[in-house]
Design an enzyme around this catalytic site. Structure first.
Site, PDB file in Angstrom:
ATOM      1  N   TYR A   1      25.201 -31.750 -39.292  1.00  0.00           N
ATOM      2  CA  TYR A   1      24.764 -30.555 -38.560  1.00  0.00           C
ATOM      3  C   TYR A   1      23.239 -30.446 -38.579  1.00  0.00           C
ATOM      4  CZ  TYR A   1      23.826 -25.599 -37.766  1.00  0.00           C
ATOM      5  OH  TYR A   1      23.302 -24.417 -37.310  1.00  0.00           O
TER       6      TYR A   1
ATOM      7  N   GLU B   1      18.853 -25.489 -41.900  1.00  0.00           N
ATOM      8  CA  GLU B   1      19.453 -26.760 -42.330  1.00  0.00           C
ATOM      9  C   GLU B   1      18.622 -27.962 -41.911  1.00  0.00           C
ATOM     10  OE1 GLU B   1      22.228 -27.553 -44.126  1.00  0.00           O
ATOM     11  OE2 GLU B   1      22.688 -25.480 -44.597  1.00  0.00           O
TER      12      GLU B   1
ATOM     13  N   SER C   1      18.016 -24.025 -37.091  1.00  0.00           N
ATOM     14  CA  SER C   1      18.551 -23.646 -38.402  1.00  0.00           C
ATOM     15  C   SER C   1      17.679 -24.122 -39.557  1.00  0.00           C
ATOM     16  CB  SER C   1      19.939 -24.283 -38.521  1.00  0.00           C
ATOM     17  OG  SER C   1      20.371 -24.281 -39.853  1.00  0.00           O
TER      18      SER C   1
ATOM     19  N   ASP D   1      26.124 -13.916 -32.862  1.00  0.00           N
ATOM     20  CA  ASP D   1      24.768 -13.623 -32.392  1.00  0.00           C
ATOM     21  C   ASP D   1      24.781 -13.255 -30.919  1.00  0.00           C
ATOM     22  OD1 ASP D   1      24.242 -14.481 -34.903  1.00  0.00           O
ATOM     23  OD2 ASP D   1      22.875 -16.087 -34.348  1.00  0.00           O
TER      24      ASP D   1
HETATM   25  N1  GDD Z   1      32.076 -21.891 -45.715  1.00  0.00           N
HETATM   26  C1  GDD Z   1      32.242 -21.911 -47.052  1.00  0.00           C
HETATM   27  N2  GDD Z   1      33.499 -21.754 -47.575  1.00  0.00           N
HETATM   28  N3  GDD Z   1      31.155 -22.082 -47.838  1.00  0.00           N
HETATM   29  C2  GDD Z   1      31.340 -22.073 -49.193  1.00  0.00           C
HETATM   30  C3  GDD Z   1      32.593 -21.907 -49.767  1.00  0.00           C
HETATM   31  C4  GDD Z   1      33.740 -21.748 -48.918  1.00  0.00           C
HETATM   32  O1  GDD Z   1      34.869 -21.593 -49.364  1.00  0.00           O
HETATM   33  N4  GDD Z   1      32.451 -21.918 -51.117  1.00  0.00           N
HETATM   34  C5  GDD Z   1      31.148 -22.102 -51.365  1.00  0.00           C
HETATM   35  N5  GDD Z   1      30.474 -22.202 -50.202  1.00  0.00           N
HETATM   36  C6  GDD Z   1      29.027 -22.425 -50.078  1.00  0.00           C
HETATM   37  C7  GDD Z   1      28.663 -23.589 -49.157  1.00  0.00           C
HETATM   38  O2  GDD Z   1      28.837 -24.837 -49.821  1.00  0.00           O
HETATM   39  C8  GDD Z   1      27.206 -23.256 -48.855  1.00  0.00           C
HETATM   40  O3  GDD Z   1      26.383 -23.708 -49.904  1.00  0.00           O
HETATM   41  C9  GDD Z   1      27.187 -21.720 -48.850  1.00  0.00           C
HETATM   42  O4  GDD Z   1      28.417 -21.305 -49.462  1.00  0.00           O
HETATM   43  C10 GDD Z   1      27.085 -21.107 -47.455  1.00  0.00           C
HETATM   44  O5  GDD Z   1      28.061 -21.713 -46.633  1.00  0.00           O
HETATM   45  P1  GDD Z   1      28.351 -21.155 -45.146  1.00  0.00           P
HETATM   46  O6  GDD Z   1      28.629 -19.704 -45.167  1.00  0.00           O
HETATM   47  O7  GDD Z   1      29.414 -22.045 -44.565  1.00  0.00           O
HETATM   48  O8  GDD Z   1      26.953 -21.332 -44.395  1.00  0.00           O
HETATM   49  P2  GDD Z   1      25.926 -22.556 -44.330  1.00  0.00           P
HETATM   50  O9  GDD Z   1      24.733 -22.183 -45.161  1.00  0.00           O
HETATM   51  O10 GDD Z   1      26.566 -23.851 -44.626  1.00  0.00           O
HETATM   52  O11 GDD Z   1      25.522 -22.572 -42.786  1.00  0.00           O
HETATM   53  C11 GDD Z   1      25.236 -21.372 -42.069  1.00  0.00           C
HETATM   54  O12 GDD Z   1      23.857 -21.078 -42.117  1.00  0.00           O
HETATM   55  C12 GDD Z   1      23.003 -21.999 -41.445  1.00  0.00           C
HETATM   56  C13 GDD Z   1      21.562 -21.481 -41.571  1.00  0.00           C
HETATM   57  O13 GDD Z   1      21.058 -21.845 -42.809  1.00  0.00           O
HETATM   58  C14 GDD Z   1      25.712 -21.582 -40.631  1.00  0.00           C
HETATM   59  O14 GDD Z   1      25.632 -20.359 -39.936  1.00  0.00           O
HETATM   60  C15 GDD Z   1      24.849 -22.591 -39.909  1.00  0.00           C
HETATM   61  O15 GDD Z   1      25.268 -22.660 -38.547  1.00  0.00           O
HETATM   62  C16 GDD Z   1      23.411 -22.112 -39.996  1.00  0.00           C
HETATM   63  O16 GDD Z   1      22.555 -22.985 -39.305  1.00  0.00           O
END
Ligand code: GDD
Length: 330
Positions: free
Chosen positions: A154, A132, A130, A13
């Site tokens: 988080y 979250e 977020s 970002d």
């Molecule tokens: N990272 C990751 N790796 N996530 C996985 C995987 C994997 O191998 N397999 C499945 N997932 C699922 C996670 O369990 C989650 O439900 C979804 O994919 C998204 O995971 P992330 O891309 O790690 O993002 P996030 O939603 O946990 O968090 C992001 O978004 C938030 C806003 O809603 C981050 O950018 C946070 O900082 C942000 O606040």
């Protein structure tokens, strides 16, 4: 010339926001952490431009756990706008390092607010919070008034910081804005977030460098947009006459499986042949139905996301494939 200061300037970002502010004629200052690696690849194209670097773009060593330095830098730079994007942003990792997550994401934000409150002319302040914070919300889609109910360290850290921003806005009169950001991605996304991990793997599989893709819960659903759209929302929110909280979201839910389908199809691959479940990647608790209603940002700021989910995943996959193609030529 308006002076802006960005924490987290080297992140996804931060780099898009820097491009936007420079294009708008700003002078941009960013805080960078002192580490042994000088990875600022997302800013490299701006950094390498002699008309920008040290003319309209400046980097300062400062960090959220070092308030003395941060105060000194902010006093010297005297920004008109501060964009606070830094913090430990990986949800899964926050279960492993909850104290570090809270130290940077929660306490780091509070320290910054305390510094800004003391400045002779407190700048306008944007806090990147977020979805979250909503955890397992009772309302779908969520709005700015949906009760906070985080389900991971988080989310708890972000909830604390979000509420502190409201306190400093109301009790101390700071022009402080919470941008409640839903997932936002791009080719510059960190490699351990699921969209980038999938797009990268699809390209590597196509190029014959990888044969399997371990993933956690592929049924998990999120509201995914393009980071470039979300930084525009940050900027618009500080240009408005009054400070407030805004949801930035697309309003559409997609599953990890949808990401797989789009990324692999873009390279004529069938994802079923490559994906395997790794129990270590399953999270102890998953938020539910995180999808945002961005009506307030639309009506008050004129903000609308411009990139569709399919275009986003295709852009990311093509970018990964291009990097591999360039590497094999060189
Ligand atoms: N990272 C990751 N790796 N996530 C996985 C995987 C994997 O191998 N397999 C499945 N997932 C699922 C996670 O369990 C989650 O439900 C979804 O994919 C998204 O995971 P992330 O891309 O790690 O993002 P996030 O939603 O946990 O968090 C992001 O978004 C938030 C806003 O809603 C981050 O950018 C946070 O900082 C942000 O606040």
């Amino acid at each position: 010339m308006t002076i802006a200061f960005i924490t987290g300037i080297t992140g996804q970002d931060g780099s898009y926001l820097t491009e936007l502010l420079l294009a708008q004629g700003y002078e941009v200052h960013g805080a960078v952490r002192r580490t042994s690696s000088l990875d600022r690849s997302r800013l490299a194209h701006l950094y390498a431009d002699p008309t920008l670097y040290n003319h309209r773009l400046f980097l300062h060593y400062a960090d959220l756990d070092d308030p003395t330095t941060l105060r000194r830098v902010l006093t010297k730079v005297a920004p008109r706008e501060v964009y606070h994007l830094a913090g430990q942003s990986h949800v899964g990792l926050s279960f492993e390092i909850p104290e570090t997550t809270c130290e940077f994401t929660a306490m780091g934000t509070l320290r910054l607010l305390e510094i800004l409150r003391d400045l002779p002319e407190p700048p306008r302040f944007f806090h990147a919070t977020s979805s979250e914070i909503f955890g397992r919300p009772l309302e779908v889609p969520q709005t700015e008034t949906t009760p906070i109910a985080p389900v991971n360290p988080y989310g708890c850290a972000k909830a604390f910081a979000t509420q502190m921003v409201r306190v400093y806005r109301e009790a101390h009169g700071l022009f402080a804005v919470n941008g409640i950001l839903y997932n936002h991605e791009s080719p510059r996304r960190g490699e351990n977030f699921v969209t980038r991990k999938i797009c990268r793997a699809a390209a590597a599989i196509k190029a014959g460098h990888q044969s399997k893709l371990p993933l956690g819960d592929t049924s998990a659903r999120r509201d995914w947009g393009h980071a470039r759209d979300y930084v525009r929302g940050m900027w618009l929110s500080l240009r408005h006459d009054t400070p407030d909280d805004y949801i930035f979201a697309t309003g559409q839910l997609h599953s990890v499986q949808d990401v797989l389908e789009n990324a692999f199809a873009a390279l004529d691959l069938d994802w079923h042949k490559y994906v395997e479940t790794d129990p270590h990647l399953l999270r102890p608790a998953e938020p539910m139905q995180l999808v945002g209603n961005a009506d307030k940002a639309r009506t008050t700021l004129g903000w609308l996301p411009q990139t569709s989910f399919t275009d986003l995943i295709h852009e990311m996959t093509r970018a990964e494939f291009q990097v591999l193609a360039d590497t094999s030529i060189n």
